[in-house]
Motif scaffolding. Structure first.
Motif, PDB file in Angstrom:
ATOM      1  N   ALA A 178     107.860 106.174  28.701  1.00 30.67           N
ATOM      2  CA  ALA A 178     108.636 106.673  29.836  1.00 30.67           C
ATOM      3  C   ALA A 178     109.414 105.539  30.497  1.00 30.67           C
ATOM      4  N   HIS A 179     108.759 104.381  30.639  1.00 30.25           N
ATOM      5  CA  HIS A 179     109.432 103.219  31.241  1.00 30.25           C
ATOM      6  C   HIS A 179     110.569 102.714  30.346  1.00 30.25           C
ATOM      7  N   LYS A 180     110.341 102.744  29.043  1.00 33.47           N
ATOM      8  CA  LYS A 180     111.374 102.280  28.112  1.00 33.47           C
ATOM      9  C   LYS A 180     112.616 103.156  28.212  1.00 33.47           C
ATOM     10  N   ARG A 205     111.562 107.851  42.428  1.00 29.76           N
ATOM     11  CA  ARG A 205     111.026 106.868  43.387  1.00 29.76           C
ATOM     12  C   ARG A 205     112.115 105.874  43.794  1.00 29.76           C
ATOM     13  N   PHE A 206     112.946 105.484  42.835  1.00 27.07           N
ATOM     14  CA  PHE A 206     113.977 104.471  43.099  1.00 27.07           C
ATOM     15  C   PHE A 206     115.337 105.158  43.132  1.00 27.07           C
ATOM     16  N   ARG A 207     116.074 104.969  44.236  1.00 27.64           N
ATOM     17  CA  ARG A 207     117.359 105.645  44.393  1.00 27.64           C
ATOM     18  C   ARG A 207     118.362 104.694  45.036  1.00 27.64           C
ATOM     19  N   GLY A 208     119.517 104.549  44.376  1.00 31.58           N
ATOM     20  CA  GLY A 208     120.590 103.724  44.921  1.00 31.58           C
ATOM     21  C   GLY A 208     120.270 102.242  44.958  1.00 31.58           C
ATOM     22  N   ARG A 209     119.522 101.764  43.986  1.00 33.59           N
ATOM     23  CA  ARG A 209     119.097 100.358  43.982  1.00 33.59           C
ATOM     24  C   ARG A 209     119.401  99.672  42.651  1.00 33.59           C
ATOM     25  N   LEU A 210     119.446  98.340  42.719  1.00 27.35           N
ATOM     26  CA  LEU A 210     119.564  97.523  41.508  1.00 27.35           C
ATOM     27  C   LEU A 210     118.169  97.401  40.913  1.00 27.35           C
ATOM     28  N   MET A 211     118.040  97.571  39.591  1.00 25.36           N
ATOM     29  CA  MET A 211     116.729  97.692  38.962  1.00 25.36           C
ATOM     30  C   MET A 211     116.463  96.571  37.958  1.00 25.36           C
ATOM     31  N   TRP A 212     115.288  95.958  38.084  1.00 23.73           N
ATOM     32  CA  TRP A 212     114.828  94.968  37.101  1.00 23.73           C
ATOM     33  C   TRP A 212     113.597  95.516  36.377  1.00 23.73           C
ATOM     34  N   ASP A 269     106.030  95.044  26.578  1.00 23.01           N
ATOM     35  CA  ASP A 269     106.155  96.452  26.982  1.00 23.01           C
ATOM     36  C   ASP A 269     106.577  96.537  28.446  1.00 23.01           C
ATOM     37  N   ILE A 270     107.562  97.380  28.756  1.00 30.27           N
ATOM     38  CA  ILE A 270     107.974  97.575  30.147  1.00 30.27           C
ATOM     39  C   ILE A 270     106.914  98.422  30.842  1.00 30.27           C
ATOM     40  N   VAL A 271     106.365  97.895  31.932  1.00 36.56           N
ATOM     41  CA  VAL A 271     105.268  98.576  32.631  1.00 36.56           C
ATOM     42  C   VAL A 271     105.612  98.920  34.078  1.00 36.56           C
ATOM     43  N   GLY A 272     106.749  98.436  34.569  1.00 33.79           N
ATOM     44  CA  GLY A 272     107.122  98.710  35.950  1.00 33.79           C
ATOM     45  C   GLY A 272     108.552  98.270  36.230  1.00 33.79           C
ATOM     46  N   PHE A 273     108.965  98.442  37.492  1.00 28.57           N
ATOM     47  CA  PHE A 273     110.316  98.057  37.908  1.00 28.57           C
ATOM     48  C   PHE A 273     110.276  97.377  39.270  1.00 28.57           C
ATOM     49  N   GLY A 274     111.249  96.495  39.465  1.00 30.01           N
ATOM     50  CA  GLY A 274     111.508  95.931  40.781  1.00 30.01           C
ATOM     51  C   GLY A 274     112.881  96.407  41.214  1.00 30.01           C
ATOM     52  N   TYR A 280     112.912  94.821  48.852  1.00 28.04           N
ATOM     53  CA  TYR A 280     112.480  94.971  47.459  1.00 28.04           C
ATOM     54  C   TYR A 280     111.379  96.020  47.403  1.00 28.04           C
ATOM     55  N   LEU A 281     111.498  96.924  46.454  1.00 32.51           N
ATOM     56  CA  LEU A 281     110.502  97.976  46.265  1.00 32.51           C
ATOM     57  C   LEU A 281     110.031  97.908  44.817  1.00 32.51           C
ATOM     58  N   ASN A 282     108.732  97.770  44.636  1.00 34.67           N
ATOM     59  CA  ASN A 282     108.178  97.674  43.285  1.00 34.67           C
ATOM     60  C   ASN A 282     107.433  98.938  42.904  1.00 34.67           C
ATOM     61  N   THR A 283     107.221  99.088  41.609  1.00 34.23           N
ATOM     62  CA  THR A 283     106.381 100.173  41.111  1.00 34.23           C
ATOM     63  C   THR A 283     105.003 100.099  41.779  1.00 34.23           C
TER      64      THR A 283
END
Length: 636
Positions: free
Chosen positions: A120-122, A199-206, A214-219, A232-235
């Motif tokens: 799902a993260h990928k 959860r994340f809206r209108g933001r730059l995503m890392w 493996d991608i496990v989350g986002f900043g 900053y909002l994290n997973t």
């Protein structure tokens, strides 16, 4: 109902994915001799590498904590996955299509939770990357450009953009087959009034990846003034994302960290980007939390605690940065690496420094200069008025316990001398003595906060030894026993070099091994089909031996023997023959002693026919023993 994975496919996965390649995603491996590799065990804390990997056998074993097994067992333990989840994960890497029995294959039902969440993260990460090119993301592209990051830099780090609508990504992932339950569990979506929303809206995503990539989350970084959320909002914490156990950029930096024995710890995502683009490819960052013990474990496995290892922290020079540095110093003793701190001029972070003064300034910033302990002590001392005796005394009172925590005596003394200079106390030996007293007092307490202080008397020390729990470290074996050493070496030959001992070894009974754990291993080899099954050598032979083990204790011993280095210089037929003969000869001598002992105990009460049979057996065994002594392996 979920089907089981086809056995041939499991074997194909084991053969296709080298164990050293998988283990190297989590820790640094070095040559251990005999074709083996070694590193710091990821399953327990240690300072010297006792974790060994045998690429030719496809096995690992830690001689410290006794953990061992094959590639699948390693990933199951380190990532807390089920067997089927690991096989599916490794199969995907190897490009192997798995077949399922007893009901067919239904991905939404049969794939494990972790694999589904990672997928799902990928998919989400790719969605965010695609959105960065759209008109709405202009504000995000401008943010990046103002910080010196072009389109290529964004692509390299997988930076994306989350649309400002309520459920763009949620609807997209539903269309890809993900359930609402999975989206909530992943942290990508959250509960709304009418169902899940983004959860994340209108933001730059890392994207945040684990050590294995493996991608496990986002900043997510706020871009608009009307966004009322944090900068900053994290997973949130999920089954696959624990912020205290991930380091942003570790997937990109791990190889260079291991190669250079150096890691640079920065504070943010853009700082990592700036460092890497400036050529400092060992930079990593924490994800919304302080640098702590779990982060240290990750770096220690990559640095392998060799004497040249360096860890450089680039905290800001402001109050928050100073606090972070002091907190890092508290964990400094968990590193064998030397730790330093780097503070840019005018308290700029690496991203600002690169913009203002270019790549060379960033590279120059992270060259080790100020040891972390020196920075930490100066920050403590700076809070006091050193012009007065009371101020100097107060500064010493706070700083001396910090120095006393240094475990190496010579280093502790050297730092204590420096502390005397920082405080302005001319009598260096007084400060050294004070620090030493505090260190001794701490050792006397034993560092145990759960119970009373330990007695400094000899009786008290003995009492503590009696009360200390004994942690089992595997089968109880007397390795000083020549018989046990020989039996161990023979079992290693049977597992690692079966062609050298087969077929003679397969005629040996379990009773020829005097140590019960070794007898159990011998029995497992027999149940797997004997050493002859390993000729020619295949990984499947060891897999079958492991499958025959009756419990975890014996299984761990098998993996230990399968990767342990031989004691001999030349492992050839002569070496194998020597150990075959020694084990057989001791067994023959034991049988002779048993029969003669029985005759002695029975005396004149033994029946004539039994006496004759026993005497004949002794004579035959004595002749066989003599033949073994004279002819060696040719007499087997």
């Amino acid at each position: 109902m979920a089907g089981r994975i086809n056995d041939d496919d499991v074997k194909a996965v084991r053969d296709a994915v080298p164990i050293d390649a998988v283990v190297s995603e989590y820790l640094q491996l070095r040559n251990a001799g005999g074709g083996n590799l070694k590193g710091l065990c990821p399953f327990h804390d240690e300072k010297s590498p006792s974790f060994q990997v045998s690429p030719s056998k496809g096995l690992f074993h830690c001689f410290g904590c006794q953990e061992g097994g094959d590639t699948i067992a390693f990933v199951m333990k380190i990532d807390h996955l089920q067997f089927s989840e690991v096989v599916e994960r490794l199969a995907a890497k190897a490009g192997i299509t798995l077949r399922y029995e007893e009901g067919g294959y239904n991905p939404s039902h049969q794939r494990g939770e972790r694999i589904r969440l990672v997928e799902a993260h990928k998919v989400a990460a790719q969605f965010y990357v695609e959105q960065l090119d759209g008109p709405e993301a202009e504000i995000g592209r401008k943010f990046l450009a103002e910080r010196g990051f072009d389109q290529a830099a964004a692509a390299h780090f997988g930076v994306g953009y989350s649309p400002a609508g309520w459920d763009h990504l949620t609807r997209y992932l539903r269309g890809k087959g993900f359930s609402d339950k999975e989206l909530i569990a992943s942290g990508i979506s959250q509960d709304g009034r009418r169902g899940p929303i983004d959860r994340f809206r209108g933001r730059l995503m890392w994207p945040i990846s684990d050590t294995a990539g493996d991608i496990v989350g986002f900043g997510a970084r706020k871009l608009r003034d009307d966004d009322n959320g944090p900068k900053y909002l994290n997973t949130p914490e999920t089954a696959i994302y624990k912020k205290s156990q991930v380091l942003y950029g570790i997937d990109l930096a791990k190889k260079d960290i291991a190669k250079a024995s150096r890691a640079v710890v920065v504070e943010g995502y853009t700082d990592v980007m700036a460092c890497h683009l400036a050529g400092v490819t060992t930079a990593i960052a924490t994800c919304g939390t302080a640098f702590g013990g779990d982060h240290i474990k990750i770096l220690r496995r990559l640095l392998m605690d060799n004497g040249s290892a360096r860890v450089i922290f680039t905290f800001d020079g402001d109050a928050a940065g100073q606090k972070a540095a002091l907190r890092a110093f508290e964990d400094d003793q968990k590193f064998a690496a030397e730790t330093y701190i780097a503070i840019a001029p005018e308290n700029m972070d690496p991203c600002d420094l690169r913009l203002a003064k270019g790549d060379e300034a960033v590279r120059d910033l992270v060259e080790p200069r100020t040891p972390l302990f020196e920075f930490a002590l100066r920050q403590i001392v700076a809070r006091y008025d050193l012009e007065t005796p009371a101020g100097r005394a107060a500064a010493l009172d706070e700083a001396a316990p910090v120095v006393a925590k240094i475990k190496t005596g010579s280093v502790q003394r050297e730092v204590a001398v420096q502390l005397a200079g920082f405080v302005g106390i001319l009598d260096q030996e007084y400060v050294v003595h004070r620090v030493n007293q505090l260190a001794q007092w701490a050792r006397g307490r034993g560092g145990d906060q759960r119970g009373p202080a330990r007695s400094s008397s000899r009786a008290g020390a003995q009492h503590q030894q009696v009360q200390a729990p004994v942690v089992p470290s595997g089968p109880a074996l007397n390795l000083r026993s020549p018989a046990h050493r020989t039996e161990r070496e023979l079992l290693k030959l049977a597992l690692q070099k079966p062609a050298l001992v087969s077929p003679a070894f397969d005629a040996y009974g379990a009773d020829e091994f005097t140590a019960p754990p070794y007898a159990a291993v011998r029995q497992c080899i027999a149940e797997a089909g004997g050493a002859e099954l390993g000729v020619p050598e295949t990984r499947e032979y060891l897999v079958q031996v492991l499958d025959a083990t009756p419990n975890e204790t014996v299984r761990k011993l098998v993996t230990e023997l399968a990767v342990e280095v031989f004691h001999g210089k030349s492992i050839d037929e002569a070496y194998a023959g020597e150990h075959l003969v020694k084990v057989r000869l001791r067994a023959v001598d034991r049988r002779i002693n048993d029969v003669q002992g029985s005759l002695t105990r029975l005396g004149s009460n033994v029946a004539p026919e039994h006496l004759a049979a026993a005497q004949n057996e002794v004579w035959v065994l004595q002749q066989y023993a003599q033949s073994l002594r004279n002819s060696g392996a040719d007499a087997l």
